[in-house]
Motif scaffolding. Structure first.
Motif, PDB file in Angstrom:
ATOM      1  N   GLY A 193       0.820  -1.203   0.000  1.00 20.95           N
ATOM      2  CA  GLY A 193       0.000   0.000   0.000  1.00 20.95           C
ATOM      3  C   GLY A 193       0.851   1.249   0.000  1.00 20.95           C
ATOM      4  O   GLY A 193       2.086   1.187   0.016  1.00 20.95           O
ATOM      5  N   GLU A 214      -6.118   3.859  -6.185  1.00 24.32           N
ATOM      6  CA  GLU A 214      -6.455   2.485  -5.833  1.00 24.32           C
ATOM      7  C   GLU A 214      -6.986   1.721  -7.046  1.00 24.32           C
ATOM      8  O   GLU A 214      -6.656   0.544  -7.239  1.00 24.32           O
ATOM      9  CB  GLU A 214      -7.455   2.477  -4.678  1.00 24.32           C
ATOM     10  N   PRO A 220      -4.083  -0.253  -1.804  1.00 21.30           N
ATOM     11  CA  PRO A 220      -4.770   0.749  -0.978  1.00 21.30           C
ATOM     12  C   PRO A 220      -3.879   1.924  -0.573  1.00 21.30           C
ATOM     13  O   PRO A 220      -2.664   1.775  -0.426  1.00 21.30           O
ATOM     14  CB  PRO A 220      -5.182  -0.048   0.252  1.00 21.30           C
TER      15      PRO A 220
END
Length: 491
Positions: A193, A214, A220
């Motif tokens: 992420g 995203e 994320p």
């Protein structure tokens, strides 16, 4: 059960890797997790002496404090200290192994890799979690072969990676997506992420970009960290030139910035002192009027001394001393104040000798065994208690040492001129001692110094950083990456 490792890598230098690692160390330690910081390879001239008598990057010492630990050489097994534009002193597990140019170091990486994995293995056996920091960017294509600083390390220990980018620089989405695009398939899969750092403004205006990120990457956004105005953490390398506003009539302290200035974190306590107006003077600037001039440490003392001469500092200092100014030299600065500096083995450049400024009757020879120690004692000024640390290859001798700067527990340190105008010391970190700082500021002309508690400021700033990160980062995701719900850590 060995520790799980999470690695923080950045899209650029100064993206916020060091601060995020420090924050995570403090947040996890608060929750009872035994956590250690780790940086496989660091390039910096700010360093610290460890509990096991070695040398590591200053940022890792700060991260250790954030974790409630004493710094250890395993936390930064490879430290590169540049002494020219193409070469550096290489320090492996706390000890200097010699100087290597860029090509030679590239070939040495196989050996360095073993040291990195050995140190990581020892930490993994002692702790619940390790938060590792990358160096520069993982997308530096020219440095990918044999990499031990970023994805090469992450692949070797099979750890997840968080990629952090600085939105204050602009182009944050290009930085993140571009970095990801330049990674190999296995490296891209390792990125768990993104974190966006130093955001100021309305988060709602950023949300469309986060949603796009995203969708585009399938990864994320784990957090958007706020810009923390005036945050102070000791710098890994770059000089923090900003100062909290000094009061009227503050003592004027001037520090020349030389090409190989080292351990300039020595001056952080003065930069935060309301009664001190600290000025770093860069090569393009004219030295301003001063009450105290401090010659800082240096990784290449003779080269930096030559720089000071060619840029007019010697003439400035002679005039300054003639009118009663006070002059302090720290480490390399102490050596510059003497009669001669000898480097017979070429430890900091070409072999040879040079004349010092000649204001203290002492001379220095650079020797291969670096002196690394944490020390305590008292200044000869007011018998003020002092703590600090030494990192130097120089052995200094001469009659001036009979008038020491400080009396340490096992020996004397430094020298003072007969007229009391000039002092020199090997002690880094001396301004972290309140009584010693007060004594030096009084010597320089400040009638009633009120020095703040630097250790308390540092702790408060780490807590402030950790609070902000804890409020804006998905800590549940961090727990999952580190597998912290295992029995024996916390439920």
């Amino acid at each position: 059960m060995t520790a799980r490792t999470l690695m923080i890598q950045g899209t650029t230098s100064d993206a916020g890797k060091s601060t995020l690692v420090a924050a995570l160390c403090r947040l996890l330690a608060r929750r009872g997790v035994k956590v250690a910081p780790f940086k496989p390879q660091n390039m910096a001239l700010n360093s610290a002496v460890t509990e096991d008598g070695g040398e590591i990057g200053r940022a890792q010492a700060v991260q250790a404090r954030a974790a409630g630990l004493e710094p250890h050489t395993d936390m930064n097994p490879v430290l590169l200290k540049p002494n020219t534009d193409t070469g550096a002193q290489v320090i492996v597990q706390g000890r200097a192994i010699g100087n290597l140019d860029a090509q030679d170091y590239h070939a040495y990486k196989r050996i360095a890799r073993r040291a990195v994995l050995e140190s990581h293995g020892r930490l993994a056996a002692r702790f619940d979690a390790i938060v590792a920091e990358g160096a520069g960017s993982p997308a530096e294509i020219n440095l990918r072969e044999g990499d031990i600083a970023n994805m090469g390390f992450a692949e070797a220990v099979d750890c997840p990676v968080i990629l952090i980018a600085d939105i204050d620089r602009g182009g944050v989405f290009a930085h993140l997506v571009g970095t990801l695009a330049l990674l190999s398939e296995s490296e891209r899969a390792r990125v768990a992420g993104f974190v966006i750092n130093r955001f100021r403004g309305d988060i709602a205006l950023l949300q469309p970009g986060l949603d796009w990120l995203e969708r585009e990457t399938g990864k994320p956004a784990l957090g958007v960290l706020p810009y923390l105005h005036g945050l102070h953490l000791e710098a890994e390398d770059a000089i923090e030139s900003g100062q909290r506003g000094a009061s009227a009539g503050a003592l004027r302290v001037v520090v020349p910035v030389t090409p190989r200035i080292s351990n300039h974190t020595d001056f952080d306590p003065l930069r935060l002192h309301m009664q001190v107006d600290l000025r770093f003077v860069y090569p393009s600037e004219t030295p301003p009027p001063a009450d105290l001039v401090i010659l800082p440490g240096s990784k290449s003392v003779r080269a930096d001394l030559s720089f000071l001469r060619t840029t007019g500092w010697e003439a400035y200092l002679r005039r300054y001393l003639r009118y009663g100014g006070k002059l302090l030299g720290i480490c390399g600065g102490l050596q510059m104040l003497g009669q001669e500096i000898h480097d017979p083995l070429g430890l900091e450049g070409e072999t040879g000798s040079c004349a010092g400024f000649g204001w203290l009757d002492l001379s220095t020879v650079l020797e291969p065994e670096k002196q690394l120690r944490n020390v305590r004692g008292e200044l000869t000024l007011e018998n003020a208690p002092v703590t600090g640390y030494e990192i130097h290859a120089g052995v200094t001798k001469g009659p001036a040492l009979e008038r020491p700067f400080a009396r340490l527990t096992d020996r004397n340190d430094g020298a003072c001129s007969e007229d009391g105008q000039i002092m020199g010391t090997y002690l880094h970190g001396l301004f972290e001692s309140n009584a010693a700082t007060d004594a030096i500021l009084r010597w320089a002309g400040l009638a009633e110094p009120e020095t703040p508690d630097y250790a308390a400021i540092r702790e408060a700033e780490i807590d402030r950083l950790a609070d902000a990160v804890g409020a804006h980062l998905d800590m549940n995701a961090i727990d999952r990456m580190l597998d912290l719900n295992r029995q024996g850590v916390y439920a």
